[in-house]
Scaffold this motif. Sequence first.
Motif, PDB file in Angstrom:
ATOM      1  N   ARG A 161       0.829  -1.206   0.000  1.00 23.51           N
ATOM      2  CA  ARG A 161       0.000   0.000   0.000  1.00 23.51           C
ATOM      3  C   ARG A 161       0.866   1.259   0.000  1.00 23.51           C
ATOM      4  O   ARG A 161       0.592   2.218  -0.731  1.00 23.51           O
ATOM      5  N   THR A 167      -4.053  -0.560  -3.602  1.00 21.47           N
ATOM      6  CA  THR A 167      -4.843   0.464  -2.926  1.00 21.47           C
ATOM      7  C   THR A 167      -5.093   0.034  -1.476  1.00 21.47           C
ATOM      8  O   THR A 167      -4.726  -1.067  -1.067  1.00 21.47           O
ATOM      9  N   ASP A 168      -5.752   0.894  -0.727  1.00 21.46           N
ATOM     10  CA  ASP A 168      -6.114   0.551   0.643  1.00 21.46           C
ATOM     11  C   ASP A 168      -7.073  -0.631   0.687  1.00 21.46           C
ATOM     12  O   ASP A 168      -7.185  -1.311   1.715  1.00 21.46           O
ATOM     13  N   VAL A 173      -2.657  -2.002  -8.587  1.00 20.65           N
ATOM     14  CA  VAL A 173      -2.653  -0.794  -9.414  1.00 20.65           C
ATOM     15  C   VAL A 173      -1.554  -0.909 -10.478  1.00 20.65           C
ATOM     16  O   VAL A 173      -0.415  -1.279 -10.168  1.00 20.65           O
TER      17      VAL A 173
END
Length: 205
Positions: A161, A167-168, A173
């Motif tokens: 992260r 992502t959280d 990503v």
Amino acid sequence: MTGNLTPQTYKLSFTAASLSISESIKIAEVYLGCKNWDETKRMIEENNLLQSRTGSRTVRTYRELAQRLKLLSNEQMELLIDGNIQEQKYLLWFTVCNRYKFIQEFATEVIREKFMSMDYELTELDYDAFFNRKADWHEELDAITYSTKDKLKQVVFRMLREAGITTDENLIVQALLSKRLIEVLRHNAPISYQIFPLPMADLEG
């Protein structure tokens, strides 16, 4: 597992520090100012430049981060200091993967493979399956306690992260490597590119 078939023992000391962006950059700045690791250590500890609550915490954090940063070339370290925040995060993810084969293999065998197959959700089950598969060949993984195993997983997911790899919500990503980051990582290709979720299979050409 005997002879040449025995895999290299995994280093697992990465729980001593996560990505530690500001601390890593501070160490890199001090090192590039003197080009001497002994002097860097002295300056960091005597002046509490990592702003740790205790001296022992400073020593422990410095030792862990310095071991990662020592694997960088001067060119890579200069970009770590002068680059934008995403370049800095990616370079620190590179240092972690470079130092820890366990994390490197998780990045290439799980995260990158899921990304290439357009499966963007990284779950704890993915990690657990990877860990159990590796434990079949690495006695040091099979021997650790449940609490240590859980701590390893927590730190790996936190680093992902912090680096912007996920992502959280633990969604993978696509990495966006700048031209100058691609260039400073070229010496370590192809693994330096394979640790990132990228749409193309080969960047070093």
